[in-house]
Design a protein around this motif. Sequence first.
Motif, PDB file in Angstrom:
ATOM      1  N   MET A  22       0.813  -1.217   0.000  1.00 17.87           N
ATOM      2  CA  MET A  22       0.000   0.000   0.000  1.00 17.87           C
ATOM      3  C   MET A  22       0.851   1.274   0.000  1.00 17.87           C
ATOM      4  N   ASP A  23       2.143   1.142  -0.225  1.00 18.84           N
ATOM      5  CA  ASP A  23       2.991   2.305  -0.448  1.00 18.84           C
ATOM      6  C   ASP A  23       2.732   2.777  -1.875  1.00 18.84           C
ATOM      7  N   PHE A  24       3.124   3.983  -2.195  1.00 12.79           N
ATOM      8  CA  PHE A  24       2.855   4.474  -3.539  1.00 12.79           C
ATOM      9  C   PHE A  24       4.119   5.043  -4.170  1.00 12.79           C
ATOM     10  N   GLY A  25       4.103   5.150  -5.476  1.00 11.56           N
ATOM     11  CA  GLY A  25       5.237   5.683  -6.215  1.00 11.56           C
ATOM     12  C   GLY A  25       4.779   6.200  -7.563  1.00 11.56           C
ATOM     13  N   ARG A  26       5.744   6.490  -8.408  1.00  9.24           N
ATOM     14  CA  ARG A  26       5.436   7.027  -9.734  1.00  9.24           C
ATOM     15  C   ARG A  26       6.465   6.504 -10.731  1.00  9.24           C
ATOM     16  N   ALA A  27       5.974   5.877 -11.781  1.00  6.89           N
ATOM     17  CA  ALA A  27       6.838   5.439 -12.874  1.00  6.89           C
ATOM     18  C   ALA A  27       7.158   6.643 -13.749  1.00  6.89           C
ATOM     19  N   ASP A  28       8.220   6.551 -14.536  1.00  3.13           N
ATOM     20  CA  ASP A  28       8.563   7.671 -15.414  1.00  3.13           C
ATOM     21  C   ASP A  28       7.535   7.842 -16.522  1.00  3.13           C
ATOM     22  N   GLU A  29       7.136   6.755 -17.165  1.00  7.99           N
ATOM     23  CA  GLU A  29       6.192   6.866 -18.274  1.00  7.99           C
ATOM     24  C   GLU A  29       5.518   5.532 -18.560  1.00  7.99           C
ATOM     25  N   TYR A  30       4.211   5.557 -18.666  1.00  2.00           N
ATOM     26  CA  TYR A  30       3.416   4.431 -19.165  1.00  2.00           C
ATOM     27  C   TYR A  30       2.630   4.939 -20.368  1.00  2.00           C
ATOM     28  N   TYR A  31       2.628   4.179 -21.436  1.00  2.00           N
ATOM     29  CA  TYR A  31       1.764   4.508 -22.563  1.00  2.00           C
ATOM     30  C   TYR A  31       1.443   3.250 -23.341  1.00  2.00           C
ATOM     31  N   ILE A  32       0.412   3.319 -24.172  1.00  2.00           N
ATOM     32  CA  ILE A  32       0.035   2.163 -24.975  1.00  2.00           C
ATOM     33  C   ILE A  32       0.236   2.496 -26.451  1.00  2.00           C
ATOM     34  N   PHE A  81       8.431   3.131 -19.896  1.00  2.00           N
ATOM     35  CA  PHE A  81       9.705   3.749 -20.239  1.00  2.00           C
ATOM     36  C   PHE A  81      10.299   4.368 -18.985  1.00  2.00           C
ATOM     37  N   GLU A  82      11.514   3.967 -18.646  1.00  2.00           N
ATOM     38  CA  GLU A  82      12.191   4.468 -17.456  1.00  2.00           C
ATOM     39  C   GLU A  82      13.531   5.079 -17.840  1.00  2.00           C
ATOM     40  N   GLU A  83      13.894   6.168 -17.168  1.00  2.00           N
ATOM     41  CA  GLU A  83      15.198   6.800 -17.353  1.00  2.00           C
ATOM     42  C   GLU A  83      15.955   6.720 -16.035  1.00  2.00           C
ATOM     43  N   GLU A  84      17.198   6.262 -16.105  1.00  2.00           N
ATOM     44  CA  GLU A  84      18.043   6.154 -14.924  1.00  2.00           C
ATOM     45  C   GLU A  84      19.292   6.990 -15.117  1.00  2.00           C
ATOM     46  N   SER A  85      19.590   7.842 -14.144  1.00  4.13           N
ATOM     47  CA  SER A  85      20.756   8.708 -14.253  1.00  4.13           C
ATOM     48  C   SER A  85      22.034   7.987 -13.820  1.00  4.13           C
ATOM     49  N   GLY A  86      21.892   6.946 -13.025  1.00  3.44           N
ATOM     50  CA  GLY A  86      23.062   6.214 -12.547  1.00  3.44           C
ATOM     51  C   GLY A  86      23.103   4.806 -13.105  1.00  3.44           C
ATOM     52  N   ASN A  87      23.951   4.001 -12.499  1.00  2.87           N
ATOM     53  CA  ASN A  87      24.062   2.595 -12.916  1.00  2.87           C
ATOM     54  C   ASN A  87      22.809   1.828 -12.503  1.00  2.87           C
ATOM     55  N   ILE A  88      22.508   0.790 -13.254  1.00  4.99           N
ATOM     56  CA  ILE A  88      21.379  -0.070 -12.915  1.00  4.99           C
ATOM     57  C   ILE A  88      21.885  -1.143 -11.956  1.00  4.99           C
ATOM     58  N   THR A  89      21.342  -1.124 -10.754  1.00  3.38           N
ATOM     59  CA  THR A  89      21.761  -2.049  -9.701  1.00  3.38           C
ATOM     60  C   THR A  89      20.623  -3.025  -9.396  1.00  3.38           C
ATOM     61  N   GLU A  90      20.869  -3.897  -8.443  1.00  5.05           N
ATOM     62  CA  GLU A  90      19.814  -4.829  -8.016  1.00  5.05           C
ATOM     63  C   GLU A  90      18.611  -4.057  -7.467  1.00  5.05           C
ATOM     64  N   LYS A  91      18.890  -2.960  -6.776  1.00  6.23           N
ATOM     65  CA  LYS A  91      17.803  -2.156  -6.205  1.00  6.23           C
ATOM     66  C   LYS A  91      16.926  -1.552  -7.313  1.00  6.23           C
ATOM     67  N   THR A  92      17.550  -1.042  -8.378  1.00  3.30           N
ATOM     68  CA  THR A  92      16.749  -0.482  -9.465  1.00  3.30           C
ATOM     69  C   THR A  92      16.006  -1.580 -10.217  1.00  3.30           C
ATOM     70  N   LYS A  93      16.597  -2.763 -10.328  1.00  5.64           N
ATOM     71  CA  LYS A  93      15.896  -3.888 -10.966  1.00  5.64           C
ATOM     72  C   LYS A  93      14.662  -4.285 -10.159  1.00  5.64           C
ATOM     73  N   GLU A  94      14.776  -4.255  -8.831  1.00  8.00           N
ATOM     74  CA  GLU A  94      13.622  -4.544  -7.979  1.00  8.00           C
ATOM     75  C   GLU A  94      12.525  -3.499  -8.187  1.00  8.00           C
ATOM     76  N   LYS A  95      12.926  -2.242  -8.301  1.00 12.13           N
ATOM     77  CA  LYS A  95      11.965  -1.157  -8.541  1.00 12.13           C
ATOM     78  C   LYS A  95      11.251  -1.380  -9.875  1.00 12.13           C
ATOM     79  N   PHE A  96      12.014  -1.708 -10.910  1.00  9.50           N
ATOM     80  CA  PHE A  96      11.416  -1.970 -12.224  1.00  9.50           C
ATOM     81  C   PHE A  96      10.452  -3.143 -12.168  1.00  9.50           C
ATOM     82  N   SER A  97      10.825  -4.188 -11.429  1.00 11.01           N
ATOM     83  CA  SER A  97       9.946  -5.354 -11.355  1.00 11.01           C
ATOM     84  C   SER A  97       8.623  -5.003 -10.683  1.00 11.01           C
ATOM     85  N   LYS A  98       8.659  -4.124  -9.679  1.00 14.71           N
ATOM     86  CA  LYS A  98       7.415  -3.682  -9.039  1.00 14.71           C
ATOM     87  C   LYS A  98       6.555  -2.899 -10.026  1.00 14.71           C
ATOM     88  N   TYR A  99       7.191  -2.060 -10.837  1.00 14.16           N
ATOM     89  CA  TYR A  99       6.463  -1.298 -11.849  1.00 14.16           C
ATOM     90  C   TYR A  99       5.806  -2.228 -12.862  1.00 14.16           C
TER      91      TYR A  99
END
Length: 104
Positions: free
Chosen positions: A48-58, A67-85
């Motif tokens: 029940m926490d909330f967040g915001r993806a960079d972009e969803y479209y059809i 579509f996600e933009e990352e300013s840094g390296n893609i780590t395990e933490k960012t992969k987990e975030k993407f999987s939640k999205y």
Amino acid sequence: MKKKQVYQLNDRTLKYQTLAQTKRLHQYLGLPGEFKTRLPQEIVFPNMDFGRADEYYITKEGLLVNFEEESGNITEKTKEKFSKYVIFASYRYMRKLYLAVLSN
């Protein structure tokens, strides 16, 4: 007499501008399908926490693009975030999903 609500010109311009920018980015990157429309980016996670993806479209073909933009390296933490999205969007929009990540 009831006045009709008129949206501010800047609100309409910003919405059109982001729509056009997303469409051009989709074409520039050569992502699959033809851009159709943007979707809300707000996400509610299972805890029940909330967040915001960079972009969803059809696309016109029915593909959902995250579509996600990352300013840094893609780590395990960012992969987990993407999987939640991806899990949220797959459940919410019930479409095949394409995850595109732009990183430097």
